[in-house]
Structures are given as C-alpha cells and as structure tokens.
Design a protein around this motif. Structure first.
Motif, mmCIF file in Angstrom:
data_model
loop_
_atom_site.group_PDB
_atom_site.id
_atom_site.type_symbol
_atom_site.label_atom_id
_atom_site.label_comp_id
_atom_site.label_asym_id
_atom_site.label_seq_id
_atom_site.Cartn_x
_atom_site.Cartn_y
_atom_site.Cartn_z
ATOM 1 N N ALA A 66 0.831 -1.207 0.000
ATOM 2 C CA ALA A 66 0.000 0.000 0.000
ATOM 3 C C ALA A 66 0.866 1.258 0.000
ATOM 4 O O ALA A 66 0.505 2.267 -0.609
ATOM 5 C CB ALA A 66 -0.928 -0.007 1.212
ATOM 6 N N TYR A 67 1.994 1.206 0.692
ATOM 7 C CA TYR A 67 2.904 2.356 0.746
ATOM 8 C C TYR A 67 3.407 2.709 -0.657
ATOM 9 O O TYR A 67 3.509 3.883 -1.012
ATOM 10 C CB TYR A 67 4.083 2.011 1.660
ATOM 11 C CG TYR A 67 5.057 3.140 1.905
ATOM 12 C CD1 TYR A 67 4.987 3.898 3.068
ATOM 13 C CD2 TYR A 67 6.052 3.446 0.985
ATOM 14 C CE1 TYR A 67 5.888 4.931 3.312
ATOM 15 C CE2 TYR A 67 6.955 4.482 1.209
ATOM 16 C CZ TYR A 67 6.870 5.222 2.373
ATOM 17 O OH TYR A 67 7.764 6.245 2.598
ATOM 18 N N LEU A 209 -5.165 10.748 6.802
ATOM 19 C CA LEU A 209 -5.950 10.243 5.675
ATOM 20 C C LEU A 209 -5.943 11.235 4.509
ATOM 21 O O LEU A 209 -5.854 10.842 3.340
ATOM 22 C CB LEU A 209 -7.395 9.986 6.107
ATOM 23 C CG LEU A 209 -7.728 8.646 6.768
ATOM 24 C CD1 LEU A 209 -9.220 8.572 7.060
ATOM 25 C CD2 LEU A 209 -7.305 7.472 5.903
ATOM 26 N N TYR A 210 -6.028 12.513 4.838
ATOM 27 C CA TYR A 210 -6.036 13.540 3.796
ATOM 28 C C TYR A 210 -4.736 13.512 2.997
ATOM 29 O O TYR A 210 -4.746 13.525 1.759
ATOM 30 C CB TYR A 210 -6.241 14.916 4.433
ATOM 31 C CG TYR A 210 -6.389 16.038 3.435
ATOM 32 C CD1 TYR A 210 -7.608 16.272 2.807
ATOM 33 C CD2 TYR A 210 -5.309 16.865 3.127
ATOM 34 C CE1 TYR A 210 -7.751 17.300 1.885
ATOM 35 C CE2 TYR A 210 -5.437 17.887 2.206
ATOM 36 C CZ TYR A 210 -6.664 18.109 1.589
ATOM 37 O OH TYR A 210 -6.795 19.117 0.673
ATOM 38 N N LYS A 217 -2.673 7.244 -2.385
ATOM 39 C CA LYS A 217 -2.564 5.946 -1.706
ATOM 40 C C LYS A 217 -3.907 5.365 -1.288
ATOM 41 O O LYS A 217 -3.974 4.213 -0.874
ATOM 42 C CB LYS A 217 -1.654 6.074 -0.471
ATOM 43 C CG LYS A 217 -0.257 6.621 -0.771
ATOM 44 C CD LYS A 217 0.460 5.786 -1.812
ATOM 45 C CE LYS A 217 1.830 6.369 -2.154
ATOM 46 N NZ LYS A 217 2.509 5.602 -3.216
ATOM 47 N N LEU A 218 -4.986 6.145 -1.380
ATOM 48 C CA LEU A 218 -6.309 5.637 -1.008
ATOM 49 C C LEU A 218 -7.116 5.238 -2.249
ATOM 50 O O LEU A 218 -8.336 5.370 -2.286
ATOM 51 C CB LEU A 218 -7.073 6.693 -0.204
ATOM 52 C CG LEU A 218 -6.417 7.155 1.100
ATOM 53 C CD1 LEU A 218 -7.310 8.138 1.827
ATOM 54 C CD2 LEU A 218 -6.077 5.976 2.009
ATOM 55 N N GLY A 289 -0.531 0.736 5.699
ATOM 56 C CA GLY A 289 0.500 1.124 4.734
ATOM 57 C C GLY A 289 0.283 2.516 4.178
ATOM 58 O O GLY A 289 1.238 3.288 4.014
ATOM 59 N N ALA A 290 -0.971 2.862 3.883
ATOM 60 C CA ALA A 290 -1.273 4.202 3.380
ATOM 61 C C ALA A 290 -0.960 5.264 4.435
ATOM 62 O O ALA A 290 -0.416 6.340 4.134
ATOM 63 C CB ALA A 290 -2.740 4.283 2.962
ATOM 64 N N LEU A 291 -1.296 4.957 5.697
ATOM 65 C CA LEU A 291 -0.998 5.888 6.790
ATOM 66 C C LEU A 291 0.497 5.997 7.042
ATOM 67 O O LEU A 291 0.988 7.049 7.464
ATOM 68 C CB LEU A 291 -1.734 5.444 8.058
ATOM 69 C CG LEU A 291 -3.262 5.534 8.011
ATOM 70 C CD1 LEU A 291 -3.873 4.936 9.276
ATOM 71 C CD2 LEU A 291 -3.719 6.979 7.825
#
Length: 563
Positions: A66-67, A209-210, A217-218, A289-291
């Motif tokens: 995800a990263y 998240l923003y 990434k989202l 991973g996105a975070l």
C-alpha cells in the motif's frame, strides 16, 4: 532490540510451540493427525481458514504494498464472497459426503487415478513453492534484527514451527491458529493506533488520511478496464472470483481446514464468515501502509528501507551513495515542508492549497525516481539481497518508532502469522503426497501406526523442501504479489478440472487429463509473454480446461460416470 523486547518475543514464540505440542499430543491415527477427528466447530474453522491465508506475508508485505502502490490491492479480494457461496453450495457437500482426506480423492471417483495424481501434483508443486516464500518472509525479520545471514534465519524460522506441526498434526495446527490469530489481530490493531499517536505536531487520523489521499494511496477502487493492470475492480471481481474459487475450493491447504469441521453446517459457517470478514481485515492492513506513507511524508524517511542493502552500497560505492544522500536530504526537507503546508492551508481554506498539493505530488514523483535509482544501483552491485525494499517498510517503522515491548510483540506476530499458514500448508502437502501419490501406488494398505509414521515423514520432508525454496526467494520483490502470481499459474487449470467434474458429466478422465496439461501450458505461455495481468490467468486456466474438454468430446466417446 532491548532485553524486554527479546523477552516478549521469545516468551510468545515458546508459549505457542509448547501449547501446540501439548494440545497435539497422543496422535494414534491419520484420522486425527490429518483431519483432527472431524471435531472442529465453526469458529475454529473460520480462524483456521483466515490464518492459513493471512500469513506473515500479509502483515509484513501488505503495508509495504500500500505504501508503494496504494490500497488498490484490496480489489483482489472483491470476488471472494461470491466464491464462498459457490463453494458452500457445490464443493463442501461433496467433500463431506465422501469423507475425503484430500480434495483430489473425489477426482479419482469422478474420473480416474491419473487425473487425481496430476491435479495433486499441480497443487504440490505450487503450494510447496509458495510455502517456501512464506518461510522466507519472517526470516527477513531475524536477518534484519540480528544482522544474521538470511540463509541461516530461513533454517531457524522453518525449523521451529516444524516441532508442533510434526508432532501434533491438524489438531495442533487448528488450536495454535486460534491462539495465534487472536494475538495477531489485537497487536495489529494496537500498532495502527500507535501509528496515529506517533504522528508529529498533534496531527490526527483525518489529517493523515487527507495526506494519504492526496498522495494517491487511497485508490481503493480503480474502475478503468485494462488487461495488464494487476489490480482494478474488473480483475478483482472476475479474476479474483476464479482465484478464490480455486484456492478455497480446490487447494488442500484450505480444504484441509474445513473438512475438519463437525458437519456441513459448521464448515459452511466458517467459510461464509471468512468471505464477510476478509475484505475489511485486508482493507485495515492496507490502510496501515497508506498511513505509513503519510507518516513518512511528515517525518524523515530513510533513503532505502532495507538498511543492510543500502549499507552494502555505501561500503562499495561511497561516492555514489554520497550523491544519493544529498539529493535525498534536500527532497525530504522539501517533501516534509510541503506536507505540513498542505495541512495548514487546508485548515485555512486557502486558495493556495491546490498549487501546494501539485508541488507536493511533483516532489513525491522526484522521491520515487530517486528511490528507483538507489534500488537500481543496489541491484547492479551484485549484492545477493531483495530486489526491492517493499517488505522492509513496515519493519522499519516497527524497529524505529514503537515503544519497548511492543517491538518484540509485533515481531512475534509476524512469526505467528507465518507459522499459522505454513503449518497448515505442510499438513496439507503431507496429506496430498501421502494419500494421492505415495499410498495410491502401494499395493498393501498400511496399519494405522505405519500410516501415521508416513504422515509425519512426509510433513518433515515438505518442511525441508520449503526451507530449501526459501533460500531462493530473495529475488521476488513484493512477497504478497509473488505468492499470488505463483498461485495464479496453477489454480486456473486445477479449478477447471473440478468445474468439469461437477458440471460436465459427459467428460471422461482421459479427456480432462489431456485438457489440463494443455491448459497449464497455455497459462504459462500467456504469463511468459505478459499478455494479461496475473489475476486473469485464473480465468484463462479454468476456461481452457472446459473448452479443451468440450473439444475432446469429438475424439473421446462418453461413458458411464461415477457420481
């Protein structure tokens, strides 16, 4: 790691091994060793199914996936719930009625002995290789933490789990998976909480998240149709459906979990609940991973997450490494500043926000390009290590951010996740090689004690084989992707054989046998020439078996079929 972390890690692992040996003691027959006496309730079946699929690769590699590529990997699971319904309607009743040890026993009853053996061999080859990759995933941790040779840690990682797997069989596996999975879910949830708590300057979940969203990434849903795109909603729904149907319906590592159930109802409940729970669980792991990307856009990130590989580059090419580091430092300062500026402008509703976001994306691209150059330099230095650092991203965060004690527990989690899937795989490999290959060609039927001894020897042999495969897993990049690509090369033809068996009663054994071989050749050719992305290989393989079998009816006369 600190002494406390080592204590937590060792205590957790030893406790699970001792529990597995204790719960699995007193095995006297293969009915118990391979099928746990068919006494497992639905919740043990559910945990076993999820733990078998969610290996260390899931918890180690998925956040890194995800990263680097965003959350679109979750679409890979969109076909799962529908596949669970089909399996509950068609597969489970047949397996339960025939009281099989392996899924492939049914094929001898429906077709002939050679079709059973061929299908089992396809499974043994694919699952044996992927189990080796699963052993390699946690051995990365030992290698990184202890600075030990990766080949030594492969032996250590694979050898420890074989203790309770060899002794206790399916019963030990089922109960240790229950304990392992509860520890895993609790710890990963706490790790996600600590990730948010460690964001700088009081930045909260919404802000993270923003930033992750503005970084791309989202990207959970990708609707554009592209045959070569690995993860979009179409490949996920269609290709993912066929992959899940084959994996959960015909892969013995999963079939072996739900044939241990008390009855049809408990088997179906475990499988259906897996279809409901798996997507949210995978979503949450990918979200970490996105975070993490948001975290490292606000705090300094390393130039390369695999620290040992980069250290090798520094030692062998110090001038080149120095150039990389200067570029990286300038880009990181700029990237961190732009990230913080975006959050400030967002709060102020400033008209400058869009321009700053565009600058942020441009810098992100520059960071990615630099990372690619560093990776290329490492790979060109003839250093025998991983091709990418994807599998080290979450590991780096754990080592350098989390508090004392939590580091040891999270490392233990990755081991436990690995053990849960590998032990189930070894048990299924032993069941297939014994029942579908070894005993099928043996004229005399062995007694219970002898057959149990054979089962344990097969378990030991597959453990050694998988450790051997782990020695060659260093060049596979993202492990979670490597395992799924490997499965897709074989799952389609295996599924096609079962679909023909269930729904096309005129097809004979010789017909489907030849069709399966031709289909496997076709799948490998399509993959070799990179015609479509790997998820579509599952559709192609299954469809090819059905089509070739239908064509075969022109040459093979139908005959009576056993039901």
């Amino acid at each position: 790691m600190s002494t406390i972390d080592w204590t937590v890690l060792i205590f957790t692992l030893v406790a699970v091994v001792v529990y597995g040996v204790f719960i699995g003691r007193g095995q006297k027959s293969n009915e118990s060793y391979l099928k746990a006496d068919n006494k497992m309730p639905w919740y043990i079946v559910l945990i076993g199914i999820m733990a078998t699929q969610a290996s260390a690769i899931t918890f180690l590699s998925a956040p890194g996936q995800a990263y680097t590529d965003g959350m679109r990997f979750v679409q890979y699971y969109f076909g799962l719930p529908l596949a669970m319904i089909v399996i509950c309607i068609t597969f489970i009743p047949i397996f339960q009625r025939l009281n099989v040890y392996t899924a492939y026993e049914y094929l001898e009853n429906r077709f002939d002995k050679k079709t059973r053996v061929l299908t089992s061999l396809l499974f043994l080859f694919s699952r044996g290789l992927s189990t080796g990759i699963s052993i390699y995933a946690p051995s990365i941790i030992l290698s990184s933490v202890l600075n030990w040779n990766i080949y030594l840690t492969n032996v250590l990682t694979g050898g420890i789990l074989m203790i309770y797997t060899y002794v206790g069989g399916a019963k030990a596996i089922a109960h240790t998976q229950k304990l392992q999975f509860l520890i895993i879910l609790g710890t990963m949830a706490f790790a996600g909480y600590l990730l948010i708590q460690n964001m700088p300057n009081g930045i909260g979940f919404k802000d993270a998240l923003y930033l992750a969203g503005k970084s791309g990434k989202l990207n959970v849903i990708t609707t554009e149709f592209d045959w070569k795109d690995k993860y979009n909603i179409w490949s996920g729904l269609i290709g993912g459906f066929f992959l899940a149907l084959s994996y959960f319906g015909t892969d013995q590592s999963q079939v072996g979990r739900y044939i241990t159930a008390k009855d049809n109802t408990n088997a179906k409940m475990g499988l259906l609940l897996n279809g409901l729970v798996k997507i949210p669980m995978q979503f949450a792991i990918l979200l970490i991973g996105a975070l993490l990307f948001a975290f490292f856009s606000l705090k300094p990130a390393p130039i390369y997450f695999n620290e040992r590989s980069y250290q090798h580059l520094k030692e062998t090419q110090p001038e080149q490494a120095s150039i990389f580091e200067k570029e990286h430092q300038n880009l990181q300062i700029k990237f961190n500043a732009e990230s913080k500026e975006i959050l400030k402008l967002k709060e102020a509703h400033s008209p400058q926000l869009n321009k700053t976001i565009q600058d942020f994306k441009n810098t992100q691209t520059q960071v990615k390009v630099l990372h690619g150059r560093v990776e290329e330099a490492i790979n060109n230095s003839n250093y025998n290590a991983e091709k990418t650092d994807t599998n080290y991203i979450f590991l780096y965060f754990v080592k350098n951010t989390l508090p004392v004690g939590m580091i040891g527990l999270l490392f233990a989690v990755i081991f436990l996740a690995s053990w849960g899937s590998i032990s189930a795989a070894l048990n299924s490999l032993a069941a297939c090689s014994l029942k579908d290959v070894h005993l099928i060609f043996k004229k005399e039927i062995p007694d219970d004690a002898t057959e149990l001894k054979y089962s344990r020897l097969h378990t030991l042999a597959w453990g050694i084989f998988s450790i051997g495969v782990a020695m060659f897993a260093t060049q596979m990049g993202s492990l979670i992707e490597a395992v799924n690509v490997l499965g897709s090369l074989f799952y389609g033809p295996i599924l096609g054989i079962f679909l023909v068996a269930f729904y096309y009663k005129k097809i004979t054994g010789s017909n489907v046998f030849i069709s399966a071989i031709l289909s496997e050749i076709a799948v490998i050719a399509v993959y070799k020439f990179d015609i479509v992305s790997f998820l579509w290989l599952n559709v192609i393989g299954a469809a090819a078996v059905i089509i070739f079998s239908a064509i075969g009816l022109l040459f093979y006369k139908p005959k009576a079929v056993n039901s």
